[in-house]
Scaffold this motif. Structure first.
Motif, PDB file in Angstrom:
ATOM      1  N   ASP A  71       0.657  -1.224   0.000  1.00  0.00           N
ATOM      2  CA  ASP A  71      -0.024   0.083   0.020  1.00  0.00           C
ATOM      3  C   ASP A  71       1.009   1.213   0.198  1.00  0.00           C
ATOM      4  O   ASP A  71       0.266   2.379   0.357  1.00  0.00           O
ATOM      5  CB  ASP A  71      -1.116  -0.037   1.334  1.00  0.00           C
ATOM      6  CG  ASP A  71      -1.969  -0.994   1.166  1.00  0.00           C
ATOM      7  OD1 ASP A  71      -2.264  -1.484  -0.017  1.00  0.00           O
ATOM      8  OD2 ASP A  71      -2.443  -1.483   2.160  1.00  0.00           O
ATOM      9  N   ALA A  72       2.082   0.985  -0.368  1.00  0.00           N
ATOM     10  CA  ALA A  72       3.146   2.508  -0.357  1.00  0.00           C
ATOM     11  C   ALA A  72       3.518   2.984  -1.312  1.00  0.00           C
ATOM     12  O   ALA A  72       4.334   3.827  -1.429  1.00  0.00           O
ATOM     13  CB  ALA A  72       4.137   1.892   0.460  1.00  0.00           C
ATOM     14  N   LEU A  73       3.124   2.568  -2.497  1.00  0.00           N
ATOM     15  CA  LEU A  73       3.396   3.150  -4.100  1.00  0.00           C
ATOM     16  C   LEU A  73       3.362   4.477  -4.053  1.00  0.00           C
ATOM     17  O   LEU A  73       3.978   5.204  -4.397  1.00  0.00           O
ATOM     18  CB  LEU A  73       2.801   2.384  -5.215  1.00  0.00           C
ATOM     19  CG  LEU A  73       3.175   2.802  -6.531  1.00  0.00           C
ATOM     20  CD1 LEU A  73       4.566   2.661  -6.773  1.00  0.00           C
ATOM     21  CD2 LEU A  73       2.648   2.088  -7.430  1.00  0.00           C
ATOM     22  N   GLN A  74       1.950   5.007  -3.765  1.00  0.00           N
ATOM     23  CA  GLN A  74       1.589   6.540  -3.967  1.00  0.00           C
ATOM     24  C   GLN A  74       2.297   7.249  -3.144  1.00  0.00           C
ATOM     25  O   GLN A  74       2.918   8.194  -3.392  1.00  0.00           O
ATOM     26  CB  GLN A  74       0.026   6.218  -3.254  1.00  0.00           C
ATOM     27  CG  GLN A  74      -0.382   7.947  -3.610  1.00  0.00           C
ATOM     28  CD  GLN A  74      -0.614   8.345  -5.142  1.00  0.00           C
ATOM     29  OE1 GLN A  74      -1.003   7.454  -5.904  1.00  0.00           O
ATOM     30  NE2 GLN A  74      -0.264   9.450  -5.288  1.00  0.00           N
ATOM     31  N   GLN A  75       2.722   6.893  -1.702  1.00  0.00           N
ATOM     32  CA  GLN A  75       3.499   7.390  -0.701  1.00  0.00           C
ATOM     33  C   GLN A  75       5.133   7.739  -1.437  1.00  0.00           C
ATOM     34  O   GLN A  75       5.614   8.798  -1.346  1.00  0.00           O
ATOM     35  CB  GLN A  75       3.455   6.810   0.615  1.00  0.00           C
ATOM     36  CG  GLN A  75       4.139   7.675   1.676  1.00  0.00           C
ATOM     37  CD  GLN A  75       5.516   7.302   1.528  1.00  0.00           C
ATOM     38  OE1 GLN A  75       6.261   6.222   1.340  1.00  0.00           O
ATOM     39  NE2 GLN A  75       6.674   8.191   2.189  1.00  0.00           N
TER      40      GLN A  75
END
Length: 191
Positions: free
Chosen positions: A72-76
């Motif tokens: 869940d960290a690609l956007q960040q």
């Protein structure tokens, strides 16, 4: 049956592959990355921006020494890289990646995920959602390049990498995904 599944994955990946020139992260400035890759006009775009960021994300995780994929960290990660590049436009992308803090969001440990399990899921995904399967493979390719000390983003090597990973998982189904990814032989990188 396994050979047919590998062929199905490769057939799904081929249309998504571009014929872009390899990118040397040490020679590419943040300014060029932002303007020529991320915000390039559609007619001159040679790389899929999401795949590039996913490759860079895998590369950065490998360089950090971690053995996990942060689901869940690609956007960040992409946002943090964008901010760093705007603040330091003349810095190389390679140096900038080292400054991006990775969020420990929903980690999937590559040391505990079985290779055969991953490969079966990936084949299924390649048939139902080829673009997502391609994007995950780009992360793994970036991770692999980072682990061996490379610095060249060459999306043209994705098909060979995917085939090597599938072969590794077929030959060693009880190994972990980490072991398989780090065992795939990459083409010699030019600097």
């Amino acid at each position: 049956m396994k050979i047919a599944a590998v062929c199905a994955v490769l057939v799904c990946l081929l249309p998504a592959m571009s014929h872009a020139a390899p990118i040397d992260l040490g020679a590419l400035t943040c300014d060029k990355y932002e303007n020529e890759i991320m915000n390039a006009p559609a007619a001159s775009q040679h790389e899929d921006a999401v795949d590039v960021v996913m490759w860079l994300f895998g590369f950065a995780v490998a360089k950090s020494g971690a053995h996990v994929m942060y689901g869940d960290a690609l956007q960040q990660f992409g946002n943090s890289l964008d901010i760093e590049c705007k603040v330091h436009p003349n810095t190389s992308l390679l140096d900038t990646l080292a400054t991006v803090k990775l969020a420990n969001t929903n980690p999937m440990d590559l040391d505990t995920l079985g290779c055969a399990t991953f490969e079966a899921r990936h084949v299924e995904m390649a048939q139902s959602d080829p673009q997502s399967a391609n994007t995950i493979m780009m992360w793994l390719l970036g991770y692999s390049v980072g682990k061996v000390g490379g610095r060249i983003l060459d999306s043209n090597s994705l098909t060979a990498f995917a085939a090597g990973l599938a072969n590794q998982c077929t030959q060693h189904p009880d190994s972990t995904l980490y072991d398989a990814v780090t065992s795939v032989k990459l083409p010699k990188q030019k600097k």
